[in-house]
Design a protein around this motif. Structure first.
Motif: not given
Length: 296
Positions: A232-238, A277-296
């Motif tokens: 939860a910390f790694l999902l919410i904090t960034p 682990a790589l698959g889950a990490t890729a999904a995690y990175a995609a979520v954060l990148m989507v958040f950047i695009q929404v912020g732009l």
């Protein structure tokens, strides 16, 4: 029935403790169910079974060649129902040894005539036996401590010497614990915390000061809670950090940092395979990148 005094138990643990209490102790926790694999002996028996079947196989090959020569009697080698008696007998012997390895005709092998293990079953059993994890040092040490607490006399010395064969000891319970749980188990201070202690288990009075039982359910719940908290910390904090940052390069640096931390946690704090682990990490990175695009 009158209970023996603690002093009497200390003097004669082989009488009052013995295998009854030892069996009770190792069966009280699946981590204590530690036995020998007998890897070397099993390998010797496997070689014996293999060699015996190889000898019978060669006899069959020689017999087939003999009956196929030009100067041999005209024998029908294309039938099983009307086969010659010699080959039928040999095939029956081969079938018997492949199924239940108990009858031998060669004199030197009669020493093993009591074996009733099929070759196929033997190989399957060995494969399954190899899947058992080697017993952790901490669990072997716990068993040795139990014997030491009874002056190494509760069980005959020769009969508990199997614990010295550390490389050959296996634990019947598969090690499917998360790395966080293993980390707790490997720390004496953590795994013996008072909050894990069980109060319901009955312990003989003379062993009350030597044996303590701890709740696996409570420890597993704590380990699971720790993993959930970290996730939860790694999902919410960034998300909150990215929301407060305007510069795109700094945002990318934050995402890179959290992605690496996420990958590290999955690889070392959880029982994840590399590709998972790589698959889950890729999904995690995609979520954060989507958040950047929404912020732009």
């Amino acid at each position: 029935m009158e209970e023996p005094l603690p002093e009497e138990i200390q003097r004669q643990p082989w009488k009052y403790v013995g295998y009854r209490r030892y069996a009770e102790f190792i069966s009280s926790d699946s981590d204590m169910l530690i036995f020998r694999r007998f890897g070397e002996l099993n390998a010797r028996v496997g070689l014996l079974l293999q060699d015996k079947c190889s000898l019978l196989e060669q006899k069959l090959i020689d017999l087939d060649k003999k009956n196929s020569r030009r100067d041999a009697d005209p024998i029908n080698n294309g039938t099983i129902r009307d086969d010659i008696e010699e080959r039928e007998t040999l095939l029956n012997e081969i079938a018997h040894h492949l199924d239940r390895y108990s009858k031998y005709t060669d004199a030197p092998v009669h020493l093993y005539s009591s074996l009733t293990v099929s070759v196929d079953k033997f190989l399957i059993q060995q494969s399954q036996l190899r899947e058992y994890a080697r017993a952790p040092s901490r669990d072997v040490k716990s068993l040795r401590t139990w014997h030491a607490n009874h002056q190494n006399m509760a069980i005959d010395e020769e009969e508990h010497r199997y614990l010295e064969q550390h490389q050959d000891l296996i634990r019947l319970r598969s090690n499917n614990k998360t790395p966080v749980r293993n980390w707790i188990d490997n720390s004496l201070a953590l795994r013996t915390l008072r909050i894990w202690k069980k109060q319901s288990r009955t312990i003989p009075k003379y062993e009350a000061n030597n044996i303590s039982y701890y709740s696996n359910t409570s420890i597993d719940a704590f380990a699971s809670g720790t993993i959930i908290f970290i996730g939860a910390f790694l999902l919410i904090t960034p998300i909150w950090i990215l929301q407060a940052i305007e510069d795109l390069q700094i945002k990318l640096a934050v995402i890179t940092t959290f992605v690496l931390v996420f990958l590290f946690v999955l690889s070392f704090a959880m029982a994840s395979k590399p590709f998972e682990a790589l698959g889950a990490t890729a999904a995690y990175a995609a979520v954060l990148m989507v958040f950047i695009q929404v912020g732009l």
